[in-house]
Motif scaffolding. Structure first.
Motif, PDB file in Angstrom:
ATOM      1  N   HIS A 763       0.830  -1.199   0.000  1.00 23.20           N
ATOM      2  CA  HIS A 763       0.000   0.000   0.000  1.00 23.20           C
ATOM      3  C   HIS A 763       0.876   1.265   0.000  1.00 23.20           C
ATOM      4  N   VAL A 764       1.768   1.320  -0.943  1.00 20.60           N
ATOM      5  CA  VAL A 764       2.711   2.433  -1.062  1.00 20.60           C
ATOM      6  C   VAL A 764       1.969   3.671  -1.563  1.00 20.60           C
ATOM      7  N   LYS A 765       2.234   4.826  -0.900  1.00 17.07           N
ATOM      8  CA  LYS A 765       1.496   6.035  -1.275  1.00 17.07           C
ATOM      9  C   LYS A 765       2.252   6.902  -2.271  1.00 17.07           C
ATOM     10  N   LEU A 766       3.540   6.655  -2.396  1.00 20.05           N
ATOM     11  CA  LEU A 766       4.318   7.456  -3.342  1.00 20.05           C
ATOM     12  C   LEU A 766       5.292   6.552  -4.093  1.00 20.05           C
ATOM     13  N   ALA A 767       5.294   6.702  -5.425  1.00 16.03           N
ATOM     14  CA  ALA A 767       6.180   5.886  -6.249  1.00 16.03           C
ATOM     15  C   ALA A 767       7.062   6.807  -7.080  1.00 16.03           C
ATOM     16  N   GLY A 768       8.302   6.405  -7.263  1.00 14.50           N
ATOM     17  CA  GLY A 768       9.217   7.176  -8.097  1.00 14.50           C
ATOM     18  C   GLY A 768       9.719   6.322  -9.235  1.00 14.50           C
ATOM     19  N   LEU A 769       9.630   6.862 -10.463  1.00 20.25           N
ATOM     20  CA  LEU A 769      10.077   6.106 -11.632  1.00 20.25           C
ATOM     21  C   LEU A 769      11.120   6.919 -12.384  1.00 20.25           C
ATOM     22  N   SER A 770      12.148   6.224 -12.850  1.00 21.02           N
ATOM     23  CA  SER A 770      13.216   6.913 -13.559  1.00 21.02           C
ATOM     24  C   SER A 770      13.428   6.282 -14.931  1.00 21.02           C
ATOM     25  N   ALA A 771      13.703   7.150 -15.925  1.00 25.22           N
ATOM     26  CA  ALA A 771      14.028   6.668 -17.276  1.00 25.22           C
ATOM     27  C   ALA A 771      15.056   7.609 -17.875  1.00 25.22           C
ATOM     28  N   THR A 776      12.616   4.248 -23.547  1.00 23.79           N
ATOM     29  CA  THR A 776      12.017   3.533 -22.421  1.00 23.79           C
ATOM     30  C   THR A 776      10.896   4.337 -21.762  1.00 23.79           C
ATOM     31  N   VAL A 777      10.630   5.539 -22.280  1.00 20.86           N
ATOM     32  CA  VAL A 777       9.535   6.336 -21.714  1.00 20.86           C
ATOM     33  C   VAL A 777       8.171   5.641 -21.864  1.00 20.86           C
ATOM     34  N   PRO A 778       7.903   4.954 -22.995  1.00 23.05           N
ATOM     35  CA  PRO A 778       6.620   4.229 -23.071  1.00 23.05           C
ATOM     36  C   PRO A 778       6.436   3.228 -21.928  1.00 23.05           C
TER      37      PRO A 778
END
Lengths: 832, 239
Positions: A763-771, A776-778
């Motif tokens: 139940h994570v409230k904040l996610a961080g994604l890197s590209a 790889t943006v799609p």
């Protein structure tokens, strides 16, 4: 009541021992090392001479120009080759793509080879072309699946044997060999390719390759490609003592050059054969050629073999285990140390690390033990509340990235053991088996199938025998089974089991005697002991342990499972090696202990306080808070722990953990972040400050019970599917952890669904994604879409070189962070 | 005759360039960071094994696909160079030099190790390794320039897949044409990124006439340290 060897299988259902399907007596004698076998030479360079364009897929010619392929095979047969190698080097599903199926290529290729009239057809399996995890992105099981498809296709099409060749990655060679063992009963020949520095591109030595692959069940191991034969010869000599099977060499015709737009090789058949003779004299029995060799080279080798007999070989009688980069061997009489620190029993911080999935502490334990001189590291993930199998597999992979020491896989769960040793890149030591029938039935097949060394505990259904003779009897029972399975004696390490002297003072003598008896009555097996239980209930336990250890060494103990950082053990180990003659002329002992006396400084320690004192001179702030702030801002982590301890324990003025976090460390980090945003700090300063703050947090966690350090919330981080650039994400992780968030770092090349699953599960409230890459943006957009559907409560920050605020909005992110400091600010906004 | 695999000399790294990759613009470099930076650069130089595979191929007939995308096939090579940017870059070229360069898996393995144990160490080594692979690519490019010059041809500069509209999709064929997986250990991920990550692939044009505005003067030339042409008393612009 011995075990039924014909039905023994591993927990995953793989047969422990397989019966080989060998085409004829000659091949059987070849596999026994009694006769020579001559392979063929190059396929690729022959095809290029016939006009194959550089970069074309040569395997397709089996379908389009079968007559030409057969012609090349037939020329080798005419020159004397007994084995021709199918034109299938790159014929795996990943490389072929839509061009053809694996089955189509192997059927056609084997038909082409068969049509040449060769005595044996070897199905050729080359590398996948992708790098395995952790450096690459291909999983061990995906590589295995690619190979298994090739093996089944080749077996169905009538190959006589397999040649796995030009491997640079030990894990990939292992995946291919397991695919052959588990999907065919044909013999497997395995060769790796080495560089001028005597290692493969991924750092494997000839000794490691030979020991690991022959233990794993390769029928022949060797070297191909690489260099010219004169340079391969010394590498082959290094392989020979460690390969408990025939050894083969297929060198190149020297190094490739380009002349008039064509690849050419410099060594003549005569020079080539001269170098091959030296390898035959050293004990090689299977030869042929690789890049640049032609039928003329094979004809020369045919002549060499006329009237020649294989020379007798001598094998190492050392106990040995390997990692991908290192072979650890103990000759009879030598002693070694297994580091015991990665075992959660009685270790609060390790338990916490395993439960949280943040393995930084485990990695630091591995590095410390490596630096302290351990030769093998024990790895145990046995905690009731975690998934031991998954954790053990992950730990083994991570530890292989931070230490080159071989690992001892320590678990009571056979399934966890099998999962861990299956993908382990090396020859592991399994801890442990014992004399219980049920345990032998489940663990012995794993040791056999995966070619591992094995700790055998002297206990059975009746418990631990009280006497030395009783322990010997259990050891004999286990060794009878390992002998029957064909596990070499040197791979069996008997543990006579330490009991506390305080509960039964007869035990220490019994244990010492048991070690002596096992060594005498079961020649070839080794012994191991975790000594520290002996001192339970006594004061100054280190002294008792060291004395007991020395007595055991004297009785023939080979391996001690100890804390390699404990000085008493190191003293006992170092002085025993000097006394036993293993440390020749006591050189190591003198180098480390000269000038020492009781009461003096410990060997090899520099007063750490000196370094601290140097770091904290100018403009010393007057308060502890001020000093911590100053240390964090200037990124001097060494002095931080003492200051944090001071503030916690400073008499009347002492403060609690929350004060240090909220009023000292976090404000300092905020200031670092502001300076970074303003541009007065650059990245290394930000990181150095974060490290300094982390040193403070580490002390707080040690000093406080976990309830005193509340989490500020969970954040999941990943570099998206297809992307392998993780530096930016790692910087963000470090900063967020220091702000007190629980960071779940999924790593790089993370599957969208796998990420969403973790977000939902925790139940994570904040996610961080890197590209980092446009391409790889799609995958980033896809991950965010999944989160919107499956975890609508979760906010998403994105970052990375190709992102900007507009792009971030386009992919559906809630926030764009241009750097790590901004990520921390956004986290504060979302989670508080 | 040239060797197909060349070992390259990268014995020094430019500190200011490494700092630039770290986002440096004049901040204070504390003694602690200075020391760690020095360690990272030394570690990079000791772990790096810079090597290259080099070939040149004659240009085939330029065509364009139905959608108008220009295509340049190479003779004796399965590589077809697609896109407007590479068509412009190689306009008038008679041959194409193809290169693959890597500093090897040793640095890569150390970067993985540091990513688990020492984040600051990882970024410092990564920056040093980026500087190292650029130097190695300069050295490889200089070999192609010399190869062209030996045949009286002039070159422009290296151009990599992923620049402009030259697609990453050409990477598998480019690497296969040089046998770079076998010779150098360069592999591709399914998303066509190279591992070891500190690797470069590129092509450059060989022209019958000096190519206008292609190379700076010798003083500013990045390949200066690796140039074998100047020693013979001439330059790559005046053969």
């Amino acid at each position: 009541m011995s075990l039924d060897l014909t039905t023994l299988t591993t927990p995953q259902g793989h047969a422990a021992a397989r019966s080989l399907r060998v085409k004829d007596d000659h091949l059987a004698r070849v596999l026994a090392g009694e006769e020579f076998l001559l392979f063929d030479g190059a396929m690729g360079t022959q095809l290029q001479e016939r006009g194959l364009a550089a970069g074309d897929i040569p395997e397709l010619l089996c379908l389009t120009n079968p007559a030409e392929i057969t012609e090349i095979h037939a020329a080798y047969v005419a020159a004397g080759s007994e084995v021709v190698t199918t034109n299938t080097f790159g014929a795996n599903a990943a490389k072929l793509g839509d061009a053809a199926t694996v089955q189509e290529i192997f059927s056609a290729a084997i038909e082409c080879a068969r049509a040449s009239g060769a005595r044996y057809v070897a199905a050729d399996i080359g590398p996948t072309g992708a790098l395995l995890q952790p450096m690459g992105t291909l999983s061990f099981e995906d590589a295995y699946a690619l190979f298994a498809e090739q093996v089944e296709a080749a077996d169905a099409s009538g190959a006589d044997l397999f040649i796995i060749e030009t491997m640079a990655d030990l894990a990939e060679a292992k995946a291919a060999l397991l695919a052959v063992k588990e999907h065919s009963d044909l013999p497997a020949f395995v060769t790796m390719t080495f560089d001028e520095d005597g290692r493969t591109f991924l750092g494997t030595t000839p000794e490691v390759a030979a020991a690991t692959l022959s233990a794993l069940g390769a029928d022949v191991v060797g070297i191909n490609c690489s260099l010219g034969p004169a340079d391969v010869a010394p590498l082959i000599s290094r392989m020979l003592p460690w390969a408990h099977c025939p050894v083969m060499a297929q060198a190149n015709a020297g190094l490739p050059h380009v002349h008039d737009g064509k690849t050419v090789y410099t060594i003549t058949p005569e020079d080539y054969c001269e170098a091959v003779v030296s390898m035959l004299d050293a004990g090689v029995t299977v030869i042929g050629g690789c890049c640049g060799t032609s039928p003329a080279f094979i004809a020369g080798e045919r002549t060499l073999l006329e009237g020649r007999l294989p020379v007798p070989r001598t094998f190492s009688d050392s106990f040995c285990v390997t990692s991908a980069q290192q072979l650890v061997a103990l000759a009879p009489g030598e002693v070694g140390v297994i580091g015991e620190r990665i075992n959660p029993t009685g270790k609060k911080r390790l338990k916490e690390a395993l439960r949280s999935g943040n393995h930084d502490y485990v990695m630091s334990e591995a590095i410390n033990q490596t630096n302290a001189g351990a030769q093998i590291l024990d790895v145990n993930a046995g905690l009731p509340e975690i998934d031991e199998k998954a954790t053990l597999v992950r730990l083994v992979a991570e530890l292989s990235g931070v230490t080159t020491l071989p690992l001892q896989i320590d678990s009571a769960d056979p399934e966890a053991i099998e999962a861990a040793v299956r993908s382990y890149s090396g020859k592991a030591l399994i801890n442990s088996c014992n004399g219980k029938r049920e345990v032998m039935e489940s663990v012995l097949p794993i040791a056999k199938h995966y070619g591992c060394a094995l700790v055998a505990l002297t206990l059975d259904e009746e418990g631990i025998p009280a006497t030395a003779e009783g322990r010997l009897a259990v050891a004999k029972k286990i060794v009878a089974e390992t002998d029957a399975l064909g596990i070499p004696r040197a791979d069996v390490v008997v543990d006579c089991l330490t009991m506390a002297a305080s509960t039964d003072q007869t035990q220490p003598r019994q244990i010492v005697r048991a070690i002596r008896l096992v060594k005498e009555e079961l020649p070839g097996v080794r012994t191991v002991l975790g000594v520290s239980n002996v001192s339970f209930g006594l004061p100054y336990r280190e002294l008792v342990n060291a004395t007991f250890l020395t007595a055991c060494f004297g009785a023939g103990l080979d391996l001690a499972i100890v804390n390699p950082l404990a000085q008493r053990y190191r003293d006992a180990y170092a002085s025993w090696r000097a006394l036993s003659g293993e440390d020749e002329s006591a050189q190591d002992y003198i180098a480390n202990y000269a000038g020492m006396k009781d009461g003096g400084p410990k060997p090899g320690t520099v007063a750490a306080s000196q370094a601290v004192a140097q770091g904290a001179t100018d403009d010393e702030p007057t308060t502890v808070e001020g000093r911590i702030r100053s240390l964090v801002l200037s990124g001097r982590k060494e002095a931080v722990p003492d200051q944090v301890r001071a503030i916690l324990s400073d008499g009347d003025a002492s403060h609690d953990v929350m004060y240090v976090i909220n009023d000292v460390l976090i404000p300092a980090l905020d200031e670092v972040g502001e300076r970074f945003e303003r541009g007065s700090f650059f990245l290394p300063q930000l990181m150095a400050s974060a490290e300094a703050a982390k040193a403070g947090f580490t002390v707080l966690r040690e000093e406080a019970s976990s309830s005193d350090v509340p989490s500020k919330g969970k954040i999941a981080l990943a570099t998206v599917k297809g992307d392998i650039h993780d530096i930016g994400k790692n910087i963000v992780r470090m900063l967020l952890e220091n702000y007190g968030y629980d960071v779940i770092d999924l790593g790089r090349d993370v599957d969208p669904q796998a990420f969403a699953d973790v977000v939902v599960e925790h139940h994570v409230k904040l996610a961080g994604l890197s590209a980092l890459m446009t391409t790889t943006v799609p995958a980033m957009a896809e991950t965010i879409q999944l989160l919107h559907v499956q975890a609508p409560w979760c906010k998403v920050i994105v970052g990375g070189a190709v992102l900007n605020p507009e792009y971030a909005e386009m992919v559906g992110a809630d926030y764009y962070a241009k750097d790590a400091a901004e990520s921390a600010r956004i986290a504060g906004e979302v989670l508080g | 005759m040239t060797r197909m695999v060349e070992s390259l000399e990268v014995t020094t790294l430019d500190r200011s360039e490494v700092l630039r990759y770290l986002g440096y613009h004049g901040q204070e470099v504390t003694p602690e960071i200075e020391a760690r930076l020095g360690d990272a650069m030394a570690s990079c130089l000791s772990l790096a094994r810079p090597r290259a595979c080099l070939r040149s191929f004659a240009c085939g007939t330029r065509t364009s696909r139905n959608d108008g995308t220009p295509e340049l096939p190479l003779l004796g090579c399965a590589l077809v160079l697609e896109g407007k940017s590479i068509a412009e870059h190689l306009e008038g070229a008679v041959e194409v030099g193809v290169m693959a360069v890597t500093i090897g898996a040793g640095v890569e393995r150390e970067l993985r190790r540091l990513s688990l144990t020492d984040p600051l160490g990882q970024i410092l080594l990564d920056a040093a390794a980026t500087a190292a692979i650029e130097r190695a690519a300069d050295a490889a490019e200089a070999l192609l320039v010399a190869d062209a010059a030996a045949r009286g041809l002039y070159t422009n500069w290296r151009f990599s897949p992923g620049y402009g509209d030259l697609p990453l999709a050409c990477q598998p064929t480019l690497l296969a044409a040089l046998d770079a997986t076998r010779r150098l250990g360069i592999t591709l991920t399914p998303s066509l990124l190279m591992v070891p990550t500190k690797s470069v692939t590129a092509v450059l044009g060989y022209f019958p006439e000096p190519h206008p505005g292609t190379r700076p003067g010798c003083k500013e030339c990045n390949l200066r340290d690796y140039c074998s042409i100047r020693a013979s008393g001439t330059t790559c612009q005046s053969l």
